[in-house]
Design a protein around this motif. Structure first.
Motif, PDB file in Angstrom:
ATOM      1  N   PRO A  41       0.809  -1.231   0.000  1.00 22.25           N
ATOM      2  CA  PRO A  41       0.000   0.000   0.000  1.00 22.25           C
ATOM      3  C   PRO A  41       0.841   1.279   0.000  1.00 22.25           C
ATOM      4  O   PRO A  41       0.423   2.303  -0.541  1.00 22.25           O
ATOM      5  CB  PRO A  41      -0.828  -0.113   1.288  1.00 22.25           C
TER       6      PRO A  41
ATOM      7  N   PHE B  20       1.595   2.679  -3.639  1.00 22.65           N
ATOM      8  CA  PHE B  20       0.524   3.226  -4.490  1.00 22.65           C
ATOM      9  C   PHE B  20      -0.122   4.449  -3.846  1.00 22.65           C
ATOM     10  O   PHE B  20      -0.149   4.572  -2.623  1.00 22.65           O
ATOM     11  CB  PHE B  20      -0.588   2.186  -4.676  1.00 22.65           C
TER      12      PHE B  20
ATOM     13  N   SER C 277      -5.331   5.242  -6.477  1.00 25.15           N
ATOM     14  CA  SER C 277      -5.005   4.178  -7.454  1.00 25.15           C
ATOM     15  C   SER C 277      -5.506   2.831  -6.960  1.00 25.15           C
ATOM     16  O   SER C 277      -5.980   1.999  -7.737  1.00 25.15           O
ATOM     17  CB  SER C 277      -3.505   4.068  -7.682  1.00 25.15           C
ATOM     18  N   ILE C 278      -5.374   2.606  -5.637  1.00 22.50           N
ATOM     19  CA  ILE C 278      -5.783   1.323  -5.056  1.00 22.50           C
ATOM     20  C   ILE C 278      -7.255   1.061  -5.350  1.00 22.50           C
ATOM     21  O   ILE C 278      -7.682  -0.069  -5.567  1.00 22.50           O
ATOM     22  CB  ILE C 278      -5.506   1.336  -3.525  1.00 22.50           C
TER      23      ILE C 278
ATOM     24  N   ILE D  44      -6.576  -0.542 -12.383  1.00 17.01           N
ATOM     25  CA  ILE D  44      -5.240  -0.847 -11.833  1.00 17.01           C
ATOM     26  C   ILE D  44      -5.129  -2.331 -11.429  1.00 17.01           C
ATOM     27  O   ILE D  44      -4.049  -2.877 -11.360  1.00 17.01           O
ATOM     28  CB  ILE D  44      -4.959   0.056 -10.584  1.00 17.01           C
ATOM     29  N   LYS D  45      -6.261  -2.935 -11.145  1.00 17.23           N
ATOM     30  CA  LYS D  45      -6.300  -4.351 -10.703  1.00 17.23           C
ATOM     31  C   LYS D  45      -5.407  -4.577  -9.480  1.00 17.23           C
ATOM     32  O   LYS D  45      -4.584  -5.509  -9.417  1.00 17.23           O
ATOM     33  CB  LYS D  45      -5.899  -5.288 -11.845  1.00 17.23           C
ATOM     34  N   TYR D  46      -5.550  -3.703  -8.517  1.00 21.52           N
ATOM     35  CA  TYR D  46      -4.710  -3.736  -7.307  1.00 21.52           C
ATOM     36  C   TYR D  46      -4.809  -5.081  -6.571  1.00 21.52           C
ATOM     37  O   TYR D  46      -3.794  -5.617  -6.122  1.00 21.52           O
ATOM     38  CB  TYR D  46      -5.127  -2.574  -6.390  1.00 21.52           C
ATOM     39  N   LYS D  47      -6.045  -5.606  -6.486  1.00 19.38           N
ATOM     40  CA  LYS D  47      -6.226  -6.865  -5.732  1.00 19.38           C
ATOM     41  C   LYS D  47      -5.440  -8.008  -6.365  1.00 19.38           C
ATOM     42  O   LYS D  47      -4.875  -8.855  -5.667  1.00 19.38           O
ATOM     43  CB  LYS D  47      -7.713  -7.240  -5.675  1.00 19.38           C
TER      44      LYS D  47
ATOM     45  N   ILE E   3      -2.672  -7.701  -8.100  1.00 23.16           N
ATOM     46  CA  ILE E   3      -1.241  -7.451  -7.837  1.00 23.16           C
ATOM     47  C   ILE E   3      -0.895  -7.990  -6.447  1.00 23.16           C
ATOM     48  O   ILE E   3       0.077  -8.720  -6.251  1.00 23.16           O
ATOM     49  CB  ILE E   3      -0.928  -5.932  -7.938  1.00 23.16           C
ATOM     50  N   LEU E   4      -1.726  -7.618  -5.481  1.00 23.23           N
ATOM     51  CA  LEU E   4      -1.503  -8.030  -4.093  1.00 23.23           C
ATOM     52  C   LEU E   4      -1.509  -9.558  -3.975  1.00 23.23           C
ATOM     53  O   LEU E   4      -0.636 -10.156  -3.344  1.00 23.23           O
ATOM     54  CB  LEU E   4      -2.625  -7.432  -3.246  1.00 23.23           C
TER      55      LEU E   4
ATOM     56  N   SER F 239       0.119   9.791  -9.647  1.00 23.66           N
ATOM     57  CA  SER F 239       0.738   8.512  -9.311  1.00 23.66           C
ATOM     58  C   SER F 239       1.721   8.691  -8.171  1.00 23.66           C
ATOM     59  O   SER F 239       2.208   9.799  -7.911  1.00 23.66           O
ATOM     60  CB  SER F 239       1.404   7.867 -10.523  1.00 23.66           C
TER      61      SER F 239
ATOM     62  N   GLU G 157       0.165   3.075 -12.290  1.00 25.77           N
ATOM     63  CA  GLU G 157      -0.864   4.019 -11.835  1.00 25.77           C
ATOM     64  C   GLU G 157      -1.294   5.018 -12.906  1.00 25.77           C
ATOM     65  O   GLU G 157      -2.439   5.429 -12.964  1.00 25.77           O
ATOM     66  CB  GLU G 157      -0.341   4.783 -10.609  1.00 25.77           C
TER      67      GLU G 157
END
Ligand code: MLT
Length: 263
Positions: A151, A154, A158-159, A164-167, A169-170, A239, A246
Motif C-alpha cells: 500500500p 501506491f 489508485s488502489i 489498476i487491478k490492485y487486488k 497485484i496483491l 501517481s 498508476e
C-alpha cells in the motif's frame, strides 16, 4: 515464456528485429507490472520482461544472492537471447539493477529508462527496515508483509481504481516464495551506491517519477537527472511509486517520445 539458467523466467513480445526494451520490475512485484507498457510498445518494438530472481516464477535456491547476481541474470538474458544493445527500463529495485548494469556494461546498452528509483545505497535506517521486513516475514508470514509493504507504493486513489487491478497485484505477491522475497531484501540492503557513476553515463537516460512517490520522491530523481549528461526528467501526475501502473498513459507517452528520439 522461457526458462533460462537458474530458473530465470522471461517473456517476449513483438518482432525481435525491432529495438528491444528490456523491463526490470520493482519489489515485491513481477513482470506483469509492465503489462500496459508491453501492450503499448509490442507492435513497434521487441519487449522482454522477466521475473527477477527470487520473485514470481523465478524462484530457486536458498535466497542467497546479491545485486551483482541480479545484474549477472540481466546480462545472461541479453547474451543468451542475443539482444543487440537493448534499452533497459527499471523501476525502483529494477532501477538499482539497471544502474549497476550501466556501471558494469554500458557498452552493451543503447539507453536507460529509470522509473521511481535512486542511485544511493541504503542508509542505516533503511537497512534496519529491511531487517524488520525479514523478521516480519519469519514471524507473521509473507501475506502480512506484502499487505503492509505494497500500500505504501501506491496512491490511495489508485488502489481503488478498477483499471489498476490492485487486488490481483496483491494476490500474486502474497504467493511469492518467502525465501526469495527475503533474498531480495538482503540484496537491496547490500547494494553499492551508484551515484558517482551518474556523471560518467554516456547513453541517453529518461527519468520519470510519480508526483506523490514517497519512497523515491521527485527531488531525488531530479538530483540524479542533473548529474547525468544526456538526461530528461519528468514528473508523472496522479501517481505515487508505481507510475507505470498508476498512470500508464502518461508514462507510455514519455517513453515513446524518448524512444523515437534515440533510435
Ligand atoms: C521497489 O519498489 O522496488 C522497492 O520499494 C525498492 C526498495 O524497497 O528500496
Amino acid at each position: 515464456m522461457k526458462k533460462l539458467k537458474d530458473n530465470i523466467t522471461i517473456f517476449q513480445e513483438g518482432n525481435n528485429n525491432n529495438t528491444t526494451i528490456l523491463f526490470i520490475h520493482g519489489f515485491p512485484f513481477d513482470h506483469l507490472m509492465w503489462d500496459k507498457q508491453v501492450s503499448f510498445l509490442k507492435n513497434d518494438f521487441h519487449t522482454v520482461t522477466y521475473d527477477v530472481r527470487g520473485l514470481g516464477k523465478s524462484y530457486k535456491g536458498n535466497g542467497q544472492f546479491t545485486i551483482e547476481t541480479l545484474v549477472d541474470d540481466l546480462e545472461n538474458i541479453i547474451d543468451s537471447q542475443k539482444l543487440k544493445q537493448p534499452v533497459i527500463c527499471g523501476l525502483s529495485m529494477g532501477g538499482y539493477i539497471a544502474l549497476r548494469a550501466v556501471e558494469r556494461m554500458e557498452n552493451k546498452l543503447k539507453a536507460l529508462i529509470l522509473c521511481d528509483t535512486k542511485s544511493e545505497a541504503d542508509t542505516s535506517e533503511a537497512k534496519l527496515k529491511r531487517a524488520a521486513g525479514i523478521k516480519n516475514i519469519d514471524e507473521k508470514g509473507i501475506k502480512n508483509f506484502v499487505k503492509e509493504f505494497i500500500p505504501n507504493t501506491f496512491r490511495k486513489e489508485s488502489i481503488e481504481k478498477p483499471g489498476i487491478k490492485y487486488k490481483n497485484i496483491l494476490k500474486r505477491s502474497e504467493e511469492f516464495n518467502p525465501t526469495g522475497v527475503k533474498g531480495c531484501l538482503l540484496a537491496m540492503a547490500g547494494r553499492t551506491d551508484t551515484t558517482d557513476y551518474l556523471k560518467k553515463i554516456k547513453i541517453p537516460v529518461l527519468l520519470i517519477c510519480g508526483e506523490e512517490d514517497r519512497l523515491t520522491p521527485p527531488e531525488v530523481m531530479k538530483n540524479m537527472a542533473d548529474k547525468i549528461l544526456k538526461s530528461e526528467f519528468y514528473i508523472i501526475p496522479e501517481s505515487a511509486h508505481m507510475a507505470p501502473v498508476e498512470n500508464a498513459d502518461s508514462v507510455n507517452e514519455k517513453i515513446i517520445t524518448f524512444l523515437k528520439k534515440i533510435i
